[in-house]
Design an enzyme around this catalytic site. Structure first.
Site, PDB file in Angstrom:
ATOM      1  N   THR A   4      -5.639   2.271  -7.084  1.00  0.00           N
ATOM      2  CA  THR A   4      -7.068   1.795  -6.345  1.00  0.00           C
ATOM      3  C   THR A   4      -8.681   2.832  -7.046  1.00  0.00           C
ATOM      4  O   THR A   4      -8.108   4.328  -7.096  1.00  0.00           O
ATOM      5  CB  THR A   4      -7.257   1.967  -4.452  1.00  0.00           C
ATOM      6  OG1 THR A   4      -6.285   1.192  -4.642  1.00  0.00           O
ATOM      7  CG2 THR A   4      -8.619   1.148  -4.648  1.00  0.00           C
ATOM      8  N   SER A  27       0.825  -1.470  -0.084  1.00  0.00           N
ATOM      9  CA  SER A  27      -0.098  -0.333  -0.056  1.00  0.00           C
ATOM     10  C   SER A  27       0.526   1.344  -0.279  1.00  0.00           C
ATOM     11  O   SER A  27       1.554   1.567   0.483  1.00  0.00           O
ATOM     12  CB  SER A  27      -0.929   0.277   1.832  1.00  0.00           C
ATOM     13  OG  SER A  27      -1.500   1.293   1.694  1.00  0.00           O
ATOM     14  N   HIS A  65     -13.822  -2.823  -1.584  1.00  0.00           N
ATOM     15  CA  HIS A  65     -12.934  -2.483  -0.566  1.00  0.00           C
ATOM     16  C   HIS A  65     -13.147  -2.641   0.787  1.00  0.00           C
ATOM     17  O   HIS A  65     -13.346  -1.927   1.761  1.00  0.00           O
ATOM     18  CB  HIS A  65     -13.342  -0.650  -0.621  1.00  0.00           C
ATOM     19  CG  HIS A  65     -11.792   0.481  -0.303  1.00  0.00           C
ATOM     20  ND1 HIS A  65     -11.072   1.020  -1.021  1.00  0.00           N
ATOM     21  CD2 HIS A  65     -11.306   0.612   1.015  1.00  0.00           C
ATOM     22  CE1 HIS A  65     -10.303   1.119  -0.579  1.00  0.00           C
ATOM     23  NE2 HIS A  65     -10.189   1.090   0.668  1.00  0.00           N
ATOM     24  N   LYS A  80      -8.371  -1.432  -9.790  1.00  0.00           N
ATOM     25  CA  LYS A  80      -8.531  -2.307  -8.120  1.00  0.00           C
ATOM     26  C   LYS A  80     -10.203  -1.433  -7.897  1.00  0.00           C
ATOM     27  O   LYS A  80      -9.935  -0.041  -7.713  1.00  0.00           O
ATOM     28  CB  LYS A  80      -7.520  -2.214  -7.478  1.00  0.00           C
ATOM     29  CG  LYS A  80      -8.562  -2.964  -6.006  1.00  0.00           C
ATOM     30  CD  LYS A  80      -6.831  -2.852  -5.425  1.00  0.00           C
ATOM     31  CE  LYS A  80      -7.816  -3.409  -3.821  1.00  0.00           C
ATOM     32  NZ  LYS A  80      -8.782  -2.058  -2.732  1.00  0.00           N
ATOM     33  N   ARG A 134     -16.487  -1.796   2.887  1.00  0.00           N
ATOM     34  CA  ARG A 134     -16.110  -0.489   3.649  1.00  0.00           C
ATOM     35  C   ARG A 134     -16.713   1.109   3.097  1.00  0.00           C
ATOM     36  O   ARG A 134     -16.143   2.445   3.651  1.00  0.00           O
ATOM     37  CB  ARG A 134     -14.772  -0.845   4.159  1.00  0.00           C
ATOM     38  CG  ARG A 134     -14.783  -1.569   5.104  1.00  0.00           C
ATOM     39  CD  ARG A 134     -13.162  -1.459   5.640  1.00  0.00           C
ATOM     40  NE  ARG A 134     -12.136  -1.516   4.517  1.00  0.00           N
ATOM     41  CZ  ARG A 134     -11.312  -0.953   4.645  1.00  0.00           C
ATOM     42  NH1 ARG A 134     -10.387   0.240   5.029  1.00  0.00           N
ATOM     43  NH2 ARG A 134     -10.179  -1.282   3.468  1.00  0.00           N
ATOM     44  N   TYR A 142      -3.398   5.595  -4.515  1.00  0.00           N
ATOM     45  CA  TYR A 142      -4.402   6.656  -5.077  1.00  0.00           C
ATOM     46  C   TYR A 142      -3.408   7.651  -5.740  1.00  0.00           C
ATOM     47  O   TYR A 142      -2.491   8.258  -5.246  1.00  0.00           O
ATOM     48  CB  TYR A 142      -5.116   7.078  -3.781  1.00  0.00           C
ATOM     49  CG  TYR A 142      -5.749   6.116  -2.768  1.00  0.00           C
ATOM     50  CD1 TYR A 142      -6.676   5.551  -2.835  1.00  0.00           C
ATOM     51  CD2 TYR A 142      -4.628   5.278  -1.654  1.00  0.00           C
ATOM     52  CE1 TYR A 142      -7.345   4.881  -2.272  1.00  0.00           C
ATOM     53  CE2 TYR A 142      -4.606   4.858  -0.745  1.00  0.00           C
ATOM     54  CZ  TYR A 142      -6.327   4.082  -0.698  1.00  0.00           C
ATOM     55  OH  TYR A 142      -6.754   2.808  -0.307  1.00  0.00           O
TER      56      TYR A 142
END
Length: 360
Positions: A148, A99, A247, A223, A250, A122
């Site tokens: 993402t 991440s 995700h 994603k 969430r 992101y």
């Protein structure tokens, strides 16, 4: 439920009747589904004395179609954090996705030794920062970019708001050190939500996928796809792959479980790019279902964090081995000796059942 050595973790799987944890204020069965969704149709009298689970992902050979999804801030779960996860993935011969909101940098993860690693991020408001992050990942030997796309805003995570979530003072988002993009401070709300609102670009669109292709030669996986419509656009935009993800259930209540959305996406992709599944995988049987529905592989998130918190690197190794063993057993009992032998005919979903008209 299966128990770790030091703490028990709830059994999260696609075939449970339990709802997902309360993360968005409402308990929704959005990451997994009821037991009747999918049943196996095993074949018998097949020589399964040798089972081959190996596959290739963008030309890289991996030991099994079970890979590690990006999960942020792993040092909050264990002091070794992403170091432990990287070493465990390498030992298992599979892929780790780091991440961008990790508590270890791409360089630090690369220093743990050889391994196949992807980098997730992101798109931030400052495109120069995005370009710098991509170049850092390339220099560190990462093999693909995971973009993402389902978080123009964070979902309402009431637990984070209640707890005033923020990084502990001894931890930082290591990939952002030296970059002028602020830090995650404690607020009266959720520090994570406030930070994301300040940094993540809400104007992100398909043109940004095209832009990313101009600054990197690494394959780009999108994603957060859940529909056939977005799948077709992703193909047109030149995405190298798709990860079906909600995700971790969430973001938006009432979206489908990833296993429910998978076949729609696979059909729309028409074999033009690989489709992977992220979310809800808790057993080797779940991996088999995903592949039978057309996935090229699965990514796991919560099982890694649970096992990391319980036993560090040894825990992550253990959960990967458990899933591998369960998947191999499922293949054997279904009469499949290799991944290519797992077909749609090996499962039956609720949609395959004949509809009987009610008697009048």
């Amino acid at each position: 439920m299966r128990k770790s050595r030091r703490r028990s973790c709830p059994r999260w799987c696609m075939t449970t009747t339990r709802p997902v944890q309360k993360t968005s204020g409402l308990s929704r069965k959005t990451e997994m589904r009821f037991q009747g969704f999918c049943e196996f149709r095993p074949r018998i009298l097949v020589d399964v004395s040798h089972i081959d689970m190996t596959t290739t992902v963008f030309g890289f050979k991996v030991s099994m179609p079970i890979m590690i999804a990006p999960t942020a801030m792993q040092k909050m779960a264990h002091p070794d954090g992403e170091y432990a996860t990287a070493r465990a993935a390498s030992a298992a011969g599979t892929i780790m996705t780091l991440s961008s909101w990790a508590t270890s940098s791409v360089e630090e993860v690369a220093s743990t030794g050889p391994g196949i690693r992807f980098f997730q991020f992101y798109v931030l408001k400052d495109r120069n920062v995005v370009a710098q992050l991509v170049r850092k990942a390339e220099r560190a030997g990462f093999k693909a970019i995971v973009l993402t796309v389902d978080t123009p805003r964070l979902g309402r995570r009431e637990a984070d708001i209640k707890n005033g979530f923020a990084l502990p003072p001894n931890l930082t988002l290591k990939n952002f050190e030296g970059l002028d993009i602020g830090k995650m401070d404690r607020t009266n709300d959720s520090g994570l939500t406030t930070y994301a609102a300040e940094q993540v670009d809400r104007s992100l669109s398909w043109k940004d996928v095209k832009w990313l292709q101009t600054i990197t030669t690494l394959p780009i996986l999108v994603k957060g796809v859940l529909t056939a419509e977005d799948t077709r656009v992703a193909v047109q935009a030149g995405a190298a792959g798709i990860i079906v993800s909600n995700h971790g259930a969430r973001q938006l209540d009432y979206v489908p479980a990833t296993i429910m959305a998978l076949e729609e996406v696979v059909k729309a992709a028409q074999g033009k790019l690989p489709v992977f599944l992220d979310g809800g995988v808790r057993r080797g049987t779940d991996v088999f279902k995903a592949l039978a529905l057309g996935a090229s592989g699965v990514f796991i998130g919560r099982p890694v964090l649970f096992s990391l918190a319980a036993e560090g690197e040894a825990g992550v190794k253990k959960v990967l081995q458990m899933l591998r063993d369960e998947f191999e057993l499922t293949m054997a009992l279904s009469g499949c000796r290799s991944l290519k032998e797992i077909t749609r005919d090996h499962i039956m979903t609720e949609h395959d059942r004949p509809r009987v008209a009610p008697r009048l």
